[in-house]
Write a protein that holds these residues in place. Sequence first.
Motif, PDB file in Angstrom:
ATOM      1  N   ALA A 104       0.844  -1.188   0.000  1.00 27.67           N
ATOM      2  CA  ALA A 104       0.000   0.000   0.000  1.00 27.67           C
ATOM      3  C   ALA A 104       0.881   1.241   0.000  1.00 27.67           C
ATOM      4  CB  ALA A 104      -0.918   0.005   1.217  1.00 27.67           C
ATOM      5  N   ALA A 105       0.539   2.204  -0.851  1.00 28.50           N
ATOM      6  CA  ALA A 105       1.251   3.480  -0.905  1.00 28.50           C
ATOM      7  C   ALA A 105       0.202   4.581  -0.860  1.00 28.50           C
ATOM      8  CB  ALA A 105       2.094   3.583  -2.169  1.00 28.50           C
ATOM      9  N   VAL A 106      -0.196   4.924   0.360  1.00 27.12           N
ATOM     10  CA  VAL A 106      -1.249   5.923   0.565  1.00 27.12           C
ATOM     11  C   VAL A 106      -0.610   7.288   0.808  1.00 27.12           C
ATOM     12  CG1 VAL A 106      -3.252   6.552   1.961  1.00 27.12           C
ATOM     13  CG2 VAL A 106      -2.742   4.143   1.530  1.00 27.12           C
ATOM     14  N   TRP A 107      -1.011   8.295   0.035  1.00 27.47           N
ATOM     15  CA  TRP A 107      -0.473   9.656   0.177  1.00 27.47           C
ATOM     16  C   TRP A 107       1.051   9.681   0.052  1.00 27.47           C
ATOM     17  CZ3 TRP A 107      -3.585   8.990   5.090  1.00 27.47           C
ATOM     18  CH2 TRP A 107      -4.944   9.185   4.847  1.00 27.47           C
ATOM     19  N   LEU A 108       1.583   8.977  -0.928  1.00 29.99           N
ATOM     20  CA  LEU A 108       3.034   8.934  -1.123  1.00 29.99           C
ATOM     21  C   LEU A 108       3.463   9.413  -2.502  1.00 29.99           C
ATOM     22  CD1 LEU A 108       5.958   8.141  -0.514  1.00 29.99           C
ATOM     23  CD2 LEU A 108       5.356   5.763  -1.105  1.00 29.99           C
ATOM     24  N   LEU A 109       2.872   8.863  -3.551  1.00 29.86           N
ATOM     25  CA  LEU A 109       3.397   9.082  -4.902  1.00 29.86           C
ATOM     26  C   LEU A 109       3.338  10.540  -5.338  1.00 29.86           C
ATOM     27  CD1 LEU A 109       2.002   5.927  -6.746  1.00 29.86           C
ATOM     28  CD2 LEU A 109       4.183   6.218  -5.525  1.00 29.86           C
ATOM     29  N   HIS A 110       2.412  11.321  -4.790  1.00 27.79           N
ATOM     30  CA  HIS A 110       2.318  12.728  -5.174  1.00 27.79           C
ATOM     31  C   HIS A 110       3.444  13.571  -4.585  1.00 27.79           C
ATOM     32  CE1 HIS A 110       0.688  12.841  -1.135  1.00 27.79           C
ATOM     33  NE2 HIS A 110       0.770  14.167  -1.145  1.00 27.79           N
ATOM     34  N   LEU A 111       4.145  13.030  -3.585  1.00 30.57           N
ATOM     35  CA  LEU A 111       5.144  13.807  -2.859  1.00 30.57           C
ATOM     36  C   LEU A 111       6.520  13.810  -3.507  1.00 30.57           C
ATOM     37  CD1 LEU A 111       4.388  12.645   0.798  1.00 30.57           C
ATOM     38  CD2 LEU A 111       3.976  14.923  -0.145  1.00 30.57           C
ATOM     39  N   VAL A 112       6.792  12.846  -4.367  1.00 29.63           N
ATOM     40  CA  VAL A 112       8.163  12.621  -4.816  1.00 29.63           C
ATOM     41  C   VAL A 112       8.288  12.641  -6.336  1.00 29.63           C
ATOM     42  CG1 VAL A 112       8.751  11.266  -2.769  1.00 29.63           C
ATOM     43  CG2 VAL A 112       7.780  10.117  -4.757  1.00 29.63           C
ATOM     44  N   PRO A 113       9.462  13.008  -6.849  1.00 28.11           N
ATOM     45  CA  PRO A 113       9.682  12.977  -8.296  1.00 28.11           C
ATOM     46  C   PRO A 113      10.080  11.602  -8.811  1.00 28.11           C
ATOM     47  CG  PRO A 113      11.595  13.904  -7.211  1.00 28.11           C
ATOM     48  CD  PRO A 113      10.579  13.656  -6.122  1.00 28.11           C
ATOM     49  N   PHE A 114      10.193  10.637  -7.904  1.00 25.86           N
ATOM     50  CA  PHE A 114      10.623   9.292  -8.305  1.00 25.86           C
ATOM     51  C   PHE A 114       9.512   8.255  -8.074  1.00 25.86           C
ATOM     52  CE2 PHE A 114      12.427  10.531  -4.174  1.00 25.86           C
ATOM     53  CZ  PHE A 114      11.790   9.646  -3.311  1.00 25.86           C
ATOM     54  N   ALA A 115       8.279   8.648  -8.326  1.00 31.05           N
ATOM     55  CA  ALA A 115       7.153   7.722  -8.152  1.00 31.05           C
ATOM     56  C   ALA A 115       7.339   6.452  -8.980  1.00 31.05           C
ATOM     57  CB  ALA A 115       5.845   8.409  -8.531  1.00 31.05           C
ATOM     58  N   ALA A 116       7.910   6.597 -10.175  1.00 32.66           N
ATOM     59  CA  ALA A 116       8.112   5.428 -11.041  1.00 32.66           C
ATOM     60  C   ALA A 116       9.029   4.404 -10.374  1.00 32.66           C
ATOM     61  CB  ALA A 116       8.694   5.864 -12.382  1.00 32.66           C
ATOM     62  N   ASP A 117      10.039   4.870  -9.645  1.00 28.82           N
ATOM     63  CA  ASP A 117      10.954   3.949  -8.956  1.00 28.82           C
ATOM     64  C   ASP A 117      10.242   3.205  -7.832  1.00 28.82           C
ATOM     65  OD1 ASP A 117      13.012   4.882 -10.583  1.00 28.82           O
ATOM     66  OD2 ASP A 117      13.627   6.405  -9.138  1.00 28.82           O
ATOM     67  N   ILE A 118       9.321   3.882  -7.172  1.00 23.59           N
ATOM     68  CA  ILE A 118       8.570   3.240  -6.093  1.00 23.59           C
ATOM     69  C   ILE A 118       7.650   2.154  -6.655  1.00 23.59           C
ATOM     70  CG2 ILE A 118       6.813   3.629  -4.315  1.00 23.59           C
ATOM     71  CD1 ILE A 118       8.034   6.407  -3.908  1.00 23.59           C
ATOM     72  N   VAL A 119       6.993   2.462  -7.766  1.00 22.31           N
ATOM     73  CA  VAL A 119       6.128   1.465  -8.401  1.00 22.31           C
ATOM     74  C   VAL A 119       6.958   0.248  -8.845  1.00 22.31           C
ATOM     75  CG1 VAL A 119       4.630   1.004 -10.386  1.00 22.31           C
ATOM     76  CG2 VAL A 119       4.410   3.156  -9.128  1.00 22.31           C
ATOM     77  N   ALA A 120       8.119   0.501  -9.422  1.00 23.70           N
ATOM     78  CA  ALA A 120       8.985  -0.595  -9.867  1.00 23.70           C
ATOM     79  C   ALA A 120       9.423  -1.468  -8.699  1.00 23.70           C
ATOM     80  CB  ALA A 120      10.209  -0.033 -10.586  1.00 23.70           C
ATOM     81  N   GLU A 121       9.746  -0.834  -7.562  1.00 24.67           N
ATOM     82  CA  GLU A 121      10.175  -1.597  -6.395  1.00 24.67           C
ATOM     83  C   GLU A 121       9.010  -2.400  -5.802  1.00 24.67           C
ATOM     84  OE1 GLU A 121      13.163  -2.582  -3.324  1.00 24.67           O
ATOM     85  OE2 GLU A 121      12.876  -2.464  -5.493  1.00 24.67           O
ATOM     86  N   THR A 169      -0.381   4.275 -14.115  1.00 26.16           N
ATOM     87  CA  THR A 169      -0.859   3.087 -14.846  1.00 26.16           C
ATOM     88  C   THR A 169       0.157   2.639 -15.881  1.00 26.16           C
ATOM     89  OG1 THR A 169      -3.169   3.727 -14.509  1.00 26.16           O
ATOM     90  CG2 THR A 169      -2.718   2.182 -16.295  1.00 26.16           C
ATOM     91  N   ALA A 170       0.743   3.579 -16.611  1.00 28.55           N
ATOM     92  CA  ALA A 170       1.737   3.239 -17.622  1.00 28.55           C
ATOM     93  C   ALA A 170       2.999   2.654 -16.991  1.00 28.55           C
ATOM     94  CB  ALA A 170       2.083   4.475 -18.445  1.00 28.55           C
ATOM     95  N   THR A 171       3.443   3.248 -15.893  1.00 24.93           N
ATOM     96  CA  THR A 171       4.618   2.729 -15.202  1.00 24.93           C
ATOM     97  C   THR A 171       4.349   1.336 -14.648  1.00 24.93           C
ATOM     98  OG1 THR A 171       5.321   4.957 -14.580  1.00 24.93           O
ATOM     99  CG2 THR A 171       6.216   3.134 -13.306  1.00 24.93           C
ATOM    100  N   ALA A 172       3.182   1.162 -14.054  1.00 22.64           N
ATOM    101  CA  ALA A 172       2.818  -0.147 -13.517  1.00 22.64           C
ATOM    102  C   ALA A 172       2.840  -1.211 -14.613  1.00 22.64           C
ATOM    103  CB  ALA A 172       1.440  -0.078 -12.874  1.00 22.64           C
ATOM    104  N   ALA A 173       2.268  -0.890 -15.770  1.00 22.75           N
ATOM    105  CA  ALA A 173       2.223  -1.841 -16.875  1.00 22.75           C
ATOM    106  C   ALA A 173       3.629  -2.230 -17.330  1.00 22.75           C
ATOM    107  CB  ALA A 173       1.437  -1.248 -18.042  1.00 22.75           C
ATOM    108  N   ALA A 174       4.541  -1.267 -17.312  1.00 25.84           N
ATOM    109  CA  ALA A 174       5.908  -1.529 -17.735  1.00 25.84           C
ATOM    110  C   ALA A 174       6.631  -2.486 -16.787  1.00 25.84           C
ATOM    111  CB  ALA A 174       6.684  -0.221 -17.834  1.00 25.84           C
ATOM    112  N   HIS A 175       6.100  -2.632 -15.579  1.00 26.01           N
ATOM    113  CA  HIS A 175       6.717  -3.518 -14.597  1.00 26.01           C
ATOM    114  C   HIS A 175       5.828  -4.710 -14.248  1.00 26.01           C
ATOM    115  CE1 HIS A 175      10.179  -0.938 -13.867  1.00 26.01           C
ATOM    116  NE2 HIS A 175       9.346   0.096 -13.981  1.00 26.01           N
TER     117      HIS A 175
END
Length: 248
Positions: A104-121, A169-175
């Motif tokens: 779960a990543a609640v209130w996280l992805l909007h805070l950082v410029p590296f959201a794609a890295d978090i989704v990948a991890e 959604t696009a980043t998630a699909a890529a991983h």
Amino acid sequence: MAETVLDYETEAAHYDRTRGGVPRAEAAAEAVLRLVPPGARTLLDLACGTGLVTERLTRSGLRVYGADAAHAMVRVAAGRAPARVVRADARRLPLPDASLDAVAAVWLLHLVPFAADIVAEAARVLRPGGVLVATVDKDAAHDVGSDIDAVLRPYRSAAAASDRADRITATAAAHGLAPAADTRFTGHGQGRTPRDTVRRLRAGYFASWFDGDPATTETLAAALSALPDQDRPRADPRYRLASFVRRG
């Protein structure tokens, strides 16, 4: 996570009080659990903060853990979820591949410029069939159609939003993560007042959607200061939670 706007080491002391407290946390936890498969046995709450949501993610058979990069947050959260909270960067989790049923990543992805890295991890640590649950379009949720929004709307832009739903959604699909169900929940206690919006605007809280110069900032501040009921909170936001399933 040093790239975020706020200093969460100092925010820990008053974070719950200024973020809607228990009602907001309960609404978030209930929404997350709606999207976690019934058979899930392990869930990691990323950027768990003070653990107020973490301790409410309760379901028979589900073991919940928390992780946060801020030492002060982890210290508070550990009191709520003893032996289940770790200090960790959401981009480099101390977990093996395919080791969790849910993240779960609640209130996280909007805070950082590296959201794609978090989704990948998250994709890396999820088992096939596991699910990532994340808030998306958080800033947009604060446009509730109020008089405050009427002033701000012409200056809003989602172009730089790191948690924009289409980007995630696009980043998630890529991983290897396929979009699944979504849901919404109320951000209790987060309705904004004109006076507080002026304060936040001048302090740079809205940098993710507003890149105005000082003159524009003061023009907006004057318009907001002219609104009635300066200390009356407008409607609470309705946050969107999206889920993504790890392909087998």
